[in-house]
Design a protein around this motif. Structure first.
Motif, PDB file in Angstrom:
ATOM      1  N   GLY A 219       0.785  -1.223   0.000  1.00 21.54           N
ATOM      2  CA  GLY A 219       0.000   0.000   0.000  1.00 21.54           C
ATOM      3  C   GLY A 219       0.818   1.275   0.000  1.00 21.54           C
ATOM      4  O   GLY A 219       0.707   2.090  -0.917  1.00 21.54           O
ATOM      5  N   LEU A 257      -6.750   1.723  -8.605  1.00 17.48           N
ATOM      6  CA  LEU A 257      -7.010   2.035  -7.198  1.00 17.48           C
ATOM      7  C   LEU A 257      -8.505   2.184  -6.940  1.00 17.48           C
ATOM      8  O   LEU A 257      -9.007   1.768  -5.885  1.00 17.48           O
ATOM      9  CB  LEU A 257      -6.276   3.311  -6.802  1.00 17.48           C
ATOM     10  N   TYR A 260      -9.931  -1.145  -6.400  1.00 18.71           N
ATOM     11  CA  TYR A 260      -9.512  -1.838  -5.179  1.00 18.71           C
ATOM     12  C   TYR A 260      -9.896  -1.095  -3.900  1.00 18.71           C
ATOM     13  O   TYR A 260      -9.567  -1.556  -2.805  1.00 18.71           O
ATOM     14  CB  TYR A 260      -7.999  -2.067  -5.198  1.00 18.71           C
ATOM     15  N   GLN A 261     -10.578   0.044  -4.005  1.00 18.92           N
ATOM     16  CA  GLN A 261     -11.030   0.761  -2.808  1.00 18.92           C
ATOM     17  C   GLN A 261     -11.945  -0.172  -2.013  1.00 18.92           C
ATOM     18  O   GLN A 261     -12.894  -0.735  -2.544  1.00 18.92           O
ATOM     19  CB  GLN A 261     -11.778   2.029  -3.232  1.00 18.92           C
ATOM     20  N   ASN A 262     -11.630  -0.357  -0.735  1.00 19.65           N
ATOM     21  CA  ASN A 262     -12.392  -1.337   0.052  1.00 19.65           C
ATOM     22  C   ASN A 262     -13.743  -0.761   0.487  1.00 19.65           C
ATOM     23  O   ASN A 262     -14.014   0.431   0.298  1.00 19.65           O
ATOM     24  CB  ASN A 262     -11.558  -1.874   1.217  1.00 19.65           C
ATOM     25  N   TRP A 267      -7.907   1.602   1.550  1.00 21.32           N
ATOM     26  CA  TRP A 267      -7.169   0.565   0.853  1.00 21.32           C
ATOM     27  C   TRP A 267      -6.399  -0.296   1.854  1.00 21.32           C
ATOM     28  O   TRP A 267      -6.053   0.152   2.954  1.00 21.32           O
ATOM     29  CB  TRP A 267      -6.197   1.188  -0.151  1.00 21.32           C
ATOM     30  N   ASN A 268      -6.109  -1.509   1.442  1.00 23.36           N
ATOM     31  CA  ASN A 268      -5.481  -2.470   2.340  1.00 23.36           C
ATOM     32  C   ASN A 268      -3.960  -2.404   2.281  1.00 23.36           C
ATOM     33  O   ASN A 268      -3.379  -1.907   1.314  1.00 23.36           O
ATOM     34  CB  ASN A 268      -5.957  -3.887   2.008  1.00 23.36           C
ATOM     35  N   ILE A 271      -2.706  -4.134  -1.443  1.00 26.49           N
ATOM     36  CA  ILE A 271      -3.870  -3.528  -2.086  1.00 26.49           C
ATOM     37  C   ILE A 271      -4.837  -4.556  -2.652  1.00 26.49           C
ATOM     38  O   ILE A 271      -6.059  -4.396  -2.544  1.00 26.49           O
ATOM     39  CB  ILE A 271      -3.398  -2.580  -3.211  1.00 26.49           C
ATOM     40  N   ASP A 272      -4.305  -5.616  -3.236  1.00 21.38           N
ATOM     41  CA  ASP A 272      -5.149  -6.586  -3.935  1.00 21.38           C
ATOM     42  C   ASP A 272      -5.569  -7.757  -3.065  1.00 21.38           C
ATOM     43  O   ASP A 272      -6.186  -8.704  -3.576  1.00 21.38           O
ATOM     44  CB  ASP A 272      -4.429  -7.097  -5.180  1.00 21.38           C
ATOM     45  N   THR A 278      -6.768  -2.777   6.721  1.00 17.44           N
ATOM     46  CA  THR A 278      -6.807  -1.413   6.190  1.00 17.44           C
ATOM     47  C   THR A 278      -5.612  -0.630   6.719  1.00 17.44           C
ATOM     48  O   THR A 278      -5.366  -0.594   7.923  1.00 17.44           O
ATOM     49  CB  THR A 278      -8.110  -0.711   6.601  1.00 17.44           C
ATOM     50  N   SER A 283      -3.454   4.816   2.197  1.00 13.48           N
ATOM     51  CA  SER A 283      -4.797   5.275   1.846  1.00 13.48           C
ATOM     52  C   SER A 283      -4.845   6.791   1.725  1.00 13.48           C
ATOM     53  O   SER A 283      -5.500   7.336   0.825  1.00 13.48           O
ATOM     54  CB  SER A 283      -5.806   4.807   2.908  1.00 13.48           C
TER      55      SER A 283
END
Length: 367
Positions: A219, A257, A260-262, A267-268, A271-272, A278, A283
């Motif tokens: 991240g 991004l 992949y936004q949670n 973001w984690n 990321i994936d 988090t 982020s």
């Protein structure tokens, strides 16, 4: 009637654009950038130095300080600006030994801080202190190793490592040198370096491995790249030959991004990886890149303004009553181990996160 319909059809896209951009202006009480920026910036005044290997002002503190300065300027808070400047004065006197040496990408970035102070105050002492940090990134040292010599021969910084972190560390000091001197060599250097990193490290999905031998989408590492491209695009002349390539890489990353936004809007740590925790510093860097992209017209406001707003409000929820950000990954070297990134300790109030929150607040406050 026909003319009225045509005018209406012409105006609708602009009305939608302004409506989307307004999403980055009107925030609920307690989440406004003015409030959050003030909390974080004044907190910095009470903080102790976070020294790089126990010797010099480190990059997390440098970027926290830069963010506080930017906030103070935009808030027109002269008291804060003066106090931030006063804190720096010790680095000319009894804390002079804390000025970093100029032998590594992680310490040369310090030059961005006095150069930022010069831009705000026009006091030449900051120019004279800051500019050598930018120049020495391209001045090959006498005892350079073979790899450093090879990078220099190709016109790149001898401090090149092909770690994605570099693309903020190098870019921030070179862009500030360009803003201060108006000498095109600084922006040309930064752009050439960025294009090479994009060509070498960006993956087909738009994200970046931490390094060529570390195939994980960390991240904050990706955050450094996102923020670095953002800072560079902000300074690059519209007709610069490398601008199309950098803008292409930036947009490709932003699209990934967004996907992949949670669910909470951040973001984690990886990321994936949906089961990863988090992480707030990366982020915040992604949020900064979204905000700047929308405000500068690099990104479609209809798509990205809601994502940026959601991210900002989620970031605020990680700020505690002591004005410290939670869930920040500690300083992290590269390692070819997926578990290594999962297991990195998390801290509260770490400068890696405090600074990027201020970048976001300042970006939201800009016109």
């Amino acid at each position: 009637m026909y003319k009225k319909v045509l005018i209406l059809l012409f105006l609708i896209p602009f009305q939608l654009m302004f409506a989307q951009k307004s999403m980055l202006k009107d925030f609920p009480a307690g989440t406004t950038p003015e409030e959050i920026g003030k909390r974080l910036a004044y907190r910095f005044l009470t903080e102790k130095h976070a020294l790089h290997i126990g010797k010099w002002i480190g990059y997390p503190e440098t970027f926290y300080w830069n963010g506080a300065l930017r906030y103070a300027y935009l808030a027109k808070d002269k008291e804060l600006l003066n106090r931030l400047q006063d804190k720096f004065e010790y680095l000319f006197t009894e804390e002079k030994a804390l000025q970093p040496i100029m032998n590594h990408v992680d310490v040369n970035m310090f030059g961005s801080l006095p150069l930022e102070l010069y831009l705000l105050t026009k006091d030449k002492k900051y120019w004279y202190l800051g500019l050598p940090y930018a120049d020495s990134q391209w001045e090959l040292p006498r005892k350079a190793n073979q790899g450093e010599k090879e990078w220099a021969e190709k016109g790149y910084s001898w401090q090149t490592r092909l770690w994605i972190d570099d693309m903020y560390m190098i870019t921030i000091v070179q862009t500030r040198a360009y803003k201060v001197t108006k000498d095109k060599k600084y922006i040309d250097r930064a752009a050439k370096e960025m294009v090479m990193y994009l060509d070498e490290l960006q993956r087909p999905n738009g994200l970046f491995y931490h390094a060529p031998d570390v195939p994980y989408y960390w991240g904050r590492g990706n955050g450094w790249m996102a923020a670095g491209m953002t800072e560079l695009l902000q300074c690059l002349p519209k007709n610069h030959k490398d601008r199309p390539r950098i803008l292409e890489g930036y947009r490709k990353m932003m699209e990934s991004l967004k996907q992949y936004q949670n669910p909470e809007g951040l973001w984690n740590q990886l990321i994936d990886q949906s089961d990863c925790w988090t992480e707030t510093s990366g982020s915040a860097m992604f949020t900064f890149a979204f905000i700047k992209g929308v405000k500068n017209g690099w990104l479609n406001a209809e798509e990205y303004a809601p994502a940026a707003r959601k991210a900002w409000i989620a970031l605020v929820s990680y700020l505690n009553d002591n004005n410290q950000v939670r869930e920040i990954c500690v300083g992290t070297n590269k390692k070819n181990s997926k578990q290594y990134y999962y297991d990195r300790p998390r801290r509260t109030g770490d400068y890696h996160g405090q600074g990027p929150y201020l970048w976001c607040a300042a970006a939201l406050m800009e016109k």
